[in-house]
Design a protein around this motif. Structure first.
Motif, short mmCIF file in Angstrom:
data_model
loop_
_atom_site.label_atom_id
_atom_site.label_comp_id
_atom_site.label_asym_id
_atom_site.label_seq_id
_atom_site.Cartn_x
_atom_site.Cartn_y
_atom_site.Cartn_z
N TRP A 116 -3.01 -1.75 -2.61
CA TRP A 116 -2.00 -0.72 -2.82
C TRP A 116 -2.39 0.58 -2.11
O TRP A 116 -1.52 1.27 -1.57
N GLY A 117 -3.67 0.90 -2.11
CA GLY A 117 -4.13 2.11 -1.41
C GLY A 117 -3.85 2.02 0.08
O GLY A 117 -3.38 2.99 0.69
N VAL A 118 -4.13 0.88 0.68
CA VAL A 118 -3.86 0.69 2.11
C VAL A 118 -2.37 0.77 2.38
O VAL A 118 -1.93 1.39 3.35
N LEU A 119 -1.57 0.17 1.52
CA LEU A 119 -0.13 0.18 1.70
C LEU A 119 0.44 1.60 1.63
O LEU A 119 1.24 1.99 2.48
N VAL A 120 0.00 2.38 0.65
CA VAL A 120 0.47 3.77 0.51
C VAL A 120 0.01 4.60 1.70
O VAL A 120 0.78 5.40 2.24
N ALA A 121 -1.24 4.42 2.12
CA ALA A 121 -1.75 5.18 3.27
C ALA A 121 -0.97 4.85 4.54
O ALA A 121 -0.62 5.75 5.31
N ALA A 122 -0.68 3.57 4.74
CA ALA A 122 0.10 3.19 5.92
C ALA A 122 1.51 3.78 5.84
O ALA A 122 2.02 4.32 6.82
N LEU A 123 2.12 3.70 4.68
CA LEU A 123 3.48 4.20 4.49
C LEU A 123 3.57 5.70 4.74
O LEU A 123 4.45 6.16 5.46
N LEU A 124 2.67 6.47 4.15
CA LEU A 124 2.79 7.93 4.19
C LEU A 124 2.01 8.61 5.31
O LEU A 124 2.40 9.69 5.76
N LEU A 125 0.94 8.01 5.76
CA LEU A 125 0.11 8.69 6.75
C LEU A 125 0.30 8.20 8.17
O LEU A 125 0.31 8.99 9.11
N HIS A 126 0.42 6.91 8.35
CA HIS A 126 0.52 6.38 9.71
C HIS A 126 1.32 5.09 9.73
O HIS A 126 0.76 4.00 9.86
N PRO A 127 2.65 5.20 9.60
CA PRO A 127 3.48 3.99 9.55
C PRO A 127 3.34 3.08 10.77
O PRO A 127 3.48 1.86 10.65
N ALA A 128 3.03 3.66 11.92
CA ALA A 128 2.89 2.84 13.12
C ALA A 128 1.72 1.87 13.02
O ALA A 128 1.70 0.85 13.70
N SER A 129 0.75 2.16 12.15
CA SER A 129 -0.41 1.28 12.00
C SER A 129 -0.17 0.17 10.98
O SER A 129 -1.04 -0.66 10.76
#
Length: 192
Positions: A116-129
């Motif tokens: 969930w942490g990785v998913l939230v970070a990808a969503l909010l910080l760097h969606p392209a990753s």
């Protein structure tokens, strides 16, 4: 998965290999679909929220997930992939079905909130990753299942059964503490 792949590989290497290839394909397909959704939502949120707000929200969410892990309450749906398919599906289709189910992330149990942490970070910080992160997690998961399926560890899990279980709460709490620290640091640096 190693509890299925290991015995399947021992009985028939080709059936076990088809299962693992199907598992890989299913997880990669589902992770690709999930990453597309994360990318679209994340880019939209990026247009609405400034970077400090996105970083703060990420940090807060990660801290909440960390505290949930530390309380031994990792958020997840209390289900596993359907076990009845083991007897009714051929190995490749079984792997594909289970892999797709696991790759969707929201449909099965979780050991920790790291996903969930990785998913939230990808969503909010760097969606392209998101595609790299989610497909990478899927590949790492299948690699772990494959290694466990062909090593002594899968045998030791079936032989010793419940004696492995006491490690899970400690693993979860350690992951939770890590999430709390990373999340708190993220919130702290968001407004500096």
């Amino acid at each position: 998965m190693a509890g299925v792949a290991g015995p399947m590989l021992k009985r028939s290497r080709s059936r076990g290999t088809r299962f693992l290839v199907g598992l890989l394909a299913g997880e990669a397909i589902a992770a690709g679909l999930m990453s597309l959704a994360v990318y679209v939502l994340g880019e939209g949120l990026g247009l609405i929220l400034g970077a400090p707000w996105r970083e703060s929200l990420t940090g807060i969410a990660v801290v909440v997930f960390g505290f949930a892990d530390m309380a031994n309450r990792t958020p997840h749906i209390w289900r596993q992939v359907p076990q009845e398919h083991v007897r009714t599906m051929p190995p490749g289709m079984l792997g594909l079905t289970w892999g797709f189910d696991l790759g969707l992330l929201f449909t099965t149990q979780k050991s920790t909130s790291l996903t969930w942490g990785v998913l939230v970070a990808a969503l909010l910080l760097h969606p392209a990753s998101s595609s790299l992160l989610l497909v990478g997690m899927a590949l790492a998961g299948v690699a772990a299942v494959s290694v466990r399926s062909v090593t002594w560890f899968s045998v030791s899990l079936t032989r010793f059964g419940d004696r492995v279980q006491p490690w899970f709460p400690w693993m979860r709490r350690t992951a939770g503490l890590g999430l709390v620290l990373v999340g708190a640091y993220t919130v702290w640096t968001a407004w500096r």
